[in-house]
Structures are given as structure tokens and as C-alpha cells.
Design a protein around this motif. Structure first.
Motif, PDB file in Angstrom:
ATOM      1  N   ALA A   6       0.719  -1.222   0.218  1.00 37.50           N
ATOM      2  CA  ALA A   6      -0.119   0.071  -0.094  1.00 37.50           C
ATOM      3  C   ALA A   6       0.784   1.227   0.161  1.00 37.50           C
ATOM      4  CB  ALA A   6      -0.828  -0.231   1.097  1.00 37.50           C
ATOM      5  N   SER A   7       2.049   1.287   0.733  1.00 33.90           N
ATOM      6  CA  SER A   7       2.829   2.335   0.739  1.00 33.90           C
ATOM      7  C   SER A   7       3.330   2.733  -0.699  1.00 33.90           C
ATOM      8  CB  SER A   7       3.966   2.271   1.925  1.00 33.90           C
ATOM      9  OG  SER A   7       4.910   1.162   1.381  1.00 33.90           O
ATOM     10  N   TRP A   8       3.636   1.631  -1.279  1.00 38.20           N
ATOM     11  CA  TRP A   8       4.296   1.831  -2.825  1.00 38.20           C
ATOM     12  C   TRP A   8       3.332   2.524  -3.491  1.00 38.20           C
ATOM     13  CZ3 TRP A   8       3.195  -0.090  -7.568  1.00 38.20           C
ATOM     14  CH2 TRP A   8       3.950   0.236  -8.460  1.00 38.20           C
ATOM     15  N   LEU A   9       2.145   2.103  -3.489  1.00 38.30           N
ATOM     16  CA  LEU A   9       1.160   2.459  -4.383  1.00 38.30           C
ATOM     17  C   LEU A   9       0.757   4.035  -4.138  1.00 38.30           C
ATOM     18  CD1 LEU A   9      -1.665  -0.225  -4.544  1.00 38.30           C
ATOM     19  CD2 LEU A   9      -0.212   0.438  -6.329  1.00 38.30           C
ATOM     20  N   ALA A  10       0.711   4.268  -2.632  1.00 36.67           N
ATOM     21  CA  ALA A  10       0.175   5.529  -2.298  1.00 36.67           C
ATOM     22  C   ALA A  10       1.439   6.511  -2.746  1.00 36.67           C
ATOM     23  CB  ALA A  10       0.103   5.514  -0.727  1.00 36.67           C
ATOM     24  N   SER A  11       2.905   5.966  -2.527  1.00 37.13           N
ATOM     25  CA  SER A  11       3.894   6.947  -2.672  1.00 37.13           C
ATOM     26  C   SER A  11       3.952   7.366  -4.066  1.00 37.13           C
ATOM     27  CB  SER A  11       5.121   6.289  -2.257  1.00 37.13           C
ATOM     28  OG  SER A  11       5.391   5.196  -2.586  1.00 37.13           O
ATOM     29  N   MET A  12       3.676   6.246  -5.072  1.00 37.65           N
ATOM     30  CA  MET A  12       3.869   6.374  -6.475  1.00 37.65           C
ATOM     31  C   MET A  12       2.576   7.527  -6.980  1.00 37.65           C
ATOM     32  SD  MET A  12       5.780   5.142  -8.890  1.00 37.65           S
ATOM     33  CE  MET A  12       5.859   5.484 -10.721  1.00 37.65           C
ATOM     34  N   GLY A  13       1.545   7.446  -6.269  1.00 37.77           N
ATOM     35  CA  GLY A  13       0.651   8.345  -6.752  1.00 37.77           C
ATOM     36  C   GLY A  13       0.921   9.896  -6.489  1.00 37.77           C
ATOM     37  N   VAL A  14       1.246  10.033  -4.883  1.00 38.86           N
ATOM     38  CA  VAL A  14       1.746  11.201  -4.425  1.00 38.86           C
ATOM     39  C   VAL A  14       2.806  11.676  -5.163  1.00 38.86           C
ATOM     40  CG1 VAL A  14       2.452  12.380  -2.446  1.00 38.86           C
ATOM     41  CG2 VAL A  14       0.766  10.639  -2.172  1.00 38.86           C
ATOM     42  N   ALA A  15       3.896  10.985  -5.502  1.00 39.69           N
ATOM     43  CA  ALA A  15       4.966  11.238  -6.306  1.00 39.69           C
ATOM     44  C   ALA A  15       4.682  11.932  -7.671  1.00 39.69           C
ATOM     45  CB  ALA A  15       5.975  10.226  -6.442  1.00 39.69           C
ATOM     46  N   LEU A  16       3.716  11.110  -8.532  1.00 37.53           N
ATOM     47  CA  LEU A  16       3.453  11.578  -9.582  1.00 37.53           C
ATOM     48  C   LEU A  16       2.639  12.984  -9.612  1.00 37.53           C
ATOM     49  CD1 LEU A  16       2.011   8.130 -11.287  1.00 37.53           C
ATOM     50  CD2 LEU A  16       3.826   9.625 -12.270  1.00 37.53           C
ATOM     51  N   ARG A  75       9.168   7.398  -9.881  1.00 33.70           N
ATOM     52  CA  ARG A  75       9.795   6.132  -9.201  1.00 33.70           C
ATOM     53  C   ARG A  75      10.695   6.086  -8.332  1.00 33.70           C
ATOM     54  NH1 ARG A  75      11.967   2.337 -13.935  1.00 33.70           N
ATOM     55  NH2 ARG A  75      13.788   3.817 -13.627  1.00 33.70           N
ATOM     56  N   VAL A  76      11.646   7.108  -8.533  1.00 29.71           N
ATOM     57  CA  VAL A  76      12.693   7.275  -7.485  1.00 29.71           C
ATOM     58  C   VAL A  76      12.074   7.760  -6.134  1.00 29.71           C
ATOM     59  CG1 VAL A  76      14.755   8.640  -6.722  1.00 29.71           C
ATOM     60  CG2 VAL A  76      14.618   7.645  -9.118  1.00 29.71           C
ATOM     61  N   TYR A  77      11.210   8.577  -5.860  1.00 27.74           N
ATOM     62  CA  TYR A  77      10.517   9.048  -4.755  1.00 27.74           C
ATOM     63  C   TYR A  77       9.706   7.719  -4.214  1.00 27.74           C
ATOM     64  CZ  TYR A  77      11.468  13.836  -6.201  1.00 27.74           C
ATOM     65  OH  TYR A  77      12.137  14.679  -6.584  1.00 27.74           O
ATOM     66  N   ALA A  78       8.947   7.174  -5.056  1.00 33.94           N
ATOM     67  CA  ALA A  78       8.192   6.118  -4.465  1.00 33.94           C
ATOM     68  C   ALA A  78       9.089   4.753  -3.953  1.00 33.94           C
ATOM     69  CB  ALA A  78       7.373   5.204  -5.707  1.00 33.94           C
ATOM     70  N   GLN A  79      10.299   4.529  -4.736  1.00 36.60           N
ATOM     71  CA  GLN A  79      11.270   3.378  -4.280  1.00 36.60           C
ATOM     72  C   GLN A  79      11.860   3.880  -2.829  1.00 36.60           C
ATOM     73  OE1 GLN A  79      13.738   3.121  -7.644  1.00 36.60           O
ATOM     74  NE2 GLN A  79      12.658   1.302  -8.741  1.00 36.60           N
ATOM     75  N   LEU A  99      10.697   5.468  -0.472  1.00 37.37           N
ATOM     76  CA  LEU A  99       9.755   5.371   0.807  1.00 37.37           C
ATOM     77  C   LEU A  99       9.536   4.102   0.648  1.00 37.37           C
ATOM     78  CD1 LEU A  99       7.890   6.463   2.788  1.00 37.37           C
ATOM     79  CD2 LEU A  99       5.936   6.697   0.833  1.00 37.37           C
ATOM     80  N   THR A 100       9.431   3.183   0.023  1.00 41.56           N
ATOM     81  CA  THR A 100       9.301   1.948  -0.143  1.00 41.56           C
ATOM     82  C   THR A 100      10.536   1.171   0.388  1.00 41.56           C
ATOM     83  OG1 THR A 100       7.744   1.803  -1.940  1.00 41.56           O
ATOM     84  CG2 THR A 100       8.756  -0.196  -1.349  1.00 41.56           C
ATOM     85  N   LEU A 101      11.703   1.679   0.270  1.00 40.82           N
ATOM     86  CA  LEU A 101      12.876   1.002   0.947  1.00 40.82           C
ATOM     87  C   LEU A 101      12.704   1.267   2.504  1.00 40.82           C
ATOM     88  CD1 LEU A 101      15.361  -0.145   0.509  1.00 40.82           C
ATOM     89  CD2 LEU A 101      16.404   2.139   0.115  1.00 40.82           C
ATOM     90  N   ALA A 102      12.411   2.447   2.662  1.00 39.55           N
ATOM     91  CA  ALA A 102      12.429   2.715   4.326  1.00 39.55           C
ATOM     92  C   ALA A 102      11.312   1.918   4.810  1.00 39.55           C
ATOM     93  CB  ALA A 102      11.932   4.205   4.395  1.00 39.55           C
ATOM     94  N   VAL A 103      10.176   1.663   4.436  1.00 42.24           N
ATOM     95  CA  VAL A 103       9.077   0.766   5.029  1.00 42.24           C
ATOM     96  C   VAL A 103       9.635  -0.690   4.917  1.00 42.24           C
ATOM     97  CG1 VAL A 103       7.010  -0.279   4.746  1.00 42.24           C
ATOM     98  CG2 VAL A 103       7.335   2.126   4.124  1.00 42.24           C
ATOM     99  N   LEU A 104      10.563  -1.230   3.685  1.00 48.73           N
ATOM    100  CA  LEU A 104      10.867  -2.627   3.887  1.00 48.73           C
ATOM    101  C   LEU A 104      12.195  -2.649   4.798  1.00 48.73           C
ATOM    102  CD1 LEU A 104      11.481  -3.085   0.067  1.00 48.73           C
ATOM    103  CD2 LEU A 104       9.997  -4.362   1.568  1.00 48.73           C
ATOM    104  N   ILE A 105      12.866  -1.612   5.339  1.00 47.76           N
ATOM    105  CA  ILE A 105      13.795  -1.764   6.215  1.00 47.76           C
ATOM    106  C   ILE A 105      12.988  -1.822   7.635  1.00 47.76           C
ATOM    107  CG2 ILE A 105      15.514  -0.329   7.685  1.00 47.76           C
ATOM    108  CD1 ILE A 105      16.425   1.016   4.818  1.00 47.76           C
ATOM    109  N   ALA A 106      12.032  -1.087   7.688  1.00 47.01           N
ATOM    110  CA  ALA A 106      11.172  -1.268   8.853  1.00 47.01           C
ATOM    111  C   ALA A 106      10.657  -2.463   9.133  1.00 47.01           C
ATOM    112  CB  ALA A 106      10.004  -0.466   9.042  1.00 47.01           C
ATOM    113  N   THR A 107      10.122  -3.214   7.911  1.00 42.26           N
ATOM    114  CA  THR A 107       9.705  -4.630   7.800  1.00 42.26           C
ATOM    115  C   THR A 107      10.620  -5.572   8.312  1.00 42.26           C
ATOM    116  OG1 THR A 107       8.002  -3.973   6.223  1.00 42.26           O
ATOM    117  CG2 THR A 107       8.574  -6.314   6.697  1.00 42.26           C
TER     118      THR A 107
END
Length: 237
Positions: A122-132, A151-155, A157-165
Motif C-alpha cells: 500500500a505504501s508503494w502505491l500511495a507513494s507512487m500516486g503522491v510522487a506523480l 519512481r525514485v521517490y516511491a522507491q 519510501l518503499t525502501l524505508a518501509v522494507l527496512i522497518a519490515t
């Protein structure tokens, strides 16, 4: 073990098909609405090829059909299994008692731990939409540059969430709270049944949660053995 009748099998099939049709229809509608809206709103999205946009719509329909069909199937099985209903009720009562002695922050962290993968998606989808949306306001960038930046912005944020995961996974593994655990079992390929191997299995939230899987496996082995005996008898004749 409960052996389902032909009528129950057909009823279950009908329930799964109904769930798949509902999920597929809703998924297609949402996917089509999303693609049409994005095409009208964002020039960068409008530059995508028609086959790719069609793929996005069909993927949404397929995803919805699979998810809802699976949920309908699980709900049907639970509603027809009295033992499962008893275990679920007992587990819910114990869970409510435990949650009554935890703080809001602890419950929030636990929710994030249990839904970590959904949060990542969900964070990847949301970040991609916000970044666009943010990058689309820049009039000095081309469409391809906007897509790359989004895509860079979305990646990021997704990387940060993956680190937390990953941190959650590591903490769970150390505390023994993970969804999977490693146990020693007899090697099925060893005819002497003396060699032990490690096997990763699902860790039950309560005793008996995965009992149905063992029952299904045992029934499959019984049917396979019965089939071999029938084939051997047919050859002997």
C-alpha cells in the motif's frame, strides 16, 4: 476427518465462483476507473501504451477475483466446521483478554507487525500516486523525466518501509514470534526413518490451527495408497 459430500463440494464451488465474480467485477471497475482517471489527470500516464494500460485494468480484475474467491472459500470452510468455530472463539477470547492489558502504542506496533506486507504494498502505491501528483506540477520536465523522478521517490519510501519490515522480522525471529519456525522432522526420503532434517513450518497462533492441513494430507495419502492397491489388483488379474 469429515468427508464432504458431492452436494457440499458443489456448494463450495458455487460460493468460490460467486466470490471470484464479485471480486473480479469490482477489481475491473476500480482498475478501469483508476486508469481512466489517471489518463485524464496525468499526461505522463496518458503517454503509456494502450496494451500496458489494458494490462493494469485486467490485473486489478484478476487480483480482486483471486482475493475474494479465496476469502469466500475460507469463510465457507469455517462456517461448516464446528470445531474450527470453537477454536476461533476461544482464540478470540484469549486475544481480547491479552489486548486489554496492552497500550495503544503496543497495539499499533502489533498491527503493523501482522500487516507488514500489506503496508509495504500500500505504501508503494500511495507513494507512487503522491510522487506523480507532485512531479506532474513541474512544467520543465518531460514525461519520461517525471516518471523516473516519481519512481525514485516511491522507491525511496518503499525502501524505508522494507527496512522497518526487516527490523520487525529480525525482532520476531529473536523473540520466537515469527510466522514460521524451524523444526526437526524425519527425512521422508530415508527408508530407515532415522535421518532427521530441518523443516520450516507455519507457527500456529493456537494449538490446532493447522490441523485441517494435516487431515487433508493424511486423506490424500490414504487415497493415493488405495489407488496403488487398486492398480496392483488390476494388474494381478
Amino acid at each position: 476427518m469429515k468427508v464432504i459430500s458431492k452436494e457440499e463440494e458443489q456448494e463450495h464451488f458455487g460460493v468460490v465462483m460467486r466470490g471470484g465474480l464479485i471480486g473480479g467485477t469490482v477489481g475491473l471497475a476500480l482498475g478501469l476507473a483508476g486508469v481512466v482517471g489517471a489518463s485524464r489527470r496525468y499526461p505522463a500516464f496518458r503517454s503509456l501504451t494502450l496494451p500496458f494500460r489494458s494490462f493494469l485494468v485486467s490485473s486489478a480484475g484478476t487480483f480482486g477475483a483471486i482475493v475474494l474467491a479465496d476469502r469466500y472459500s475460507i469463510n465457507y470452510q469455517r462456517s461448516h466446521d464446528q470445531m474450527n468455530n470453537y477454536l476461533e472463539a476461544t482464540h478470540r477470547a484469549a486475544e481480547q483478554e491479552r489486548r486489554a492489558h496492552t497500550t495503544e502504542w503496543q497495539r499499533l506496533m502489533e498491527w503493523g507487525r501482522e500487516n507488514r506486507y500489506s503496508i509495504v504494498f500500500a505504501s508503494w502505491l500511495a507513494s507512487m500516486g503522491v510522487a506523480l501528483a507532485l512531479v506532474g506540477r513541474n512544467k520543465y520536465l518531460t514525461r519520461s523525466q517525471k516518471l523516473v523522478q516519481a519512481r525514485v521517490y516511491a522507491q525511496g519510501l518503499t525502501l524505508a518501509v522494507l527496512i522497518a519490515t526487516a527490523a520487525f522480522e529480525t525482532a520476531d525471529a529473536k523473540a520466537g514470534r515469527g510466522r514460521w519456525e524451524t523444526v526437526m522432522v524425519v527425512d521422508p526420503n530415508d527408508p530407515t526413518h532415522q535421518h532427521m532434517i530441518e523443516k520450516k513450518i507455519h507457527k500456529e497462533d493456537y494449538e490446532g490451527q493447522d490441523l485441517w492441513k494435516q487431515m487433508v494430507a493424511a486423506e490424500e495419502r490414504r487415497l493415493e495408497e488405495q489407488k496403488r492397491q487398486q492398480e496392483a489388483a488390476a494388474k494381478a488379474e
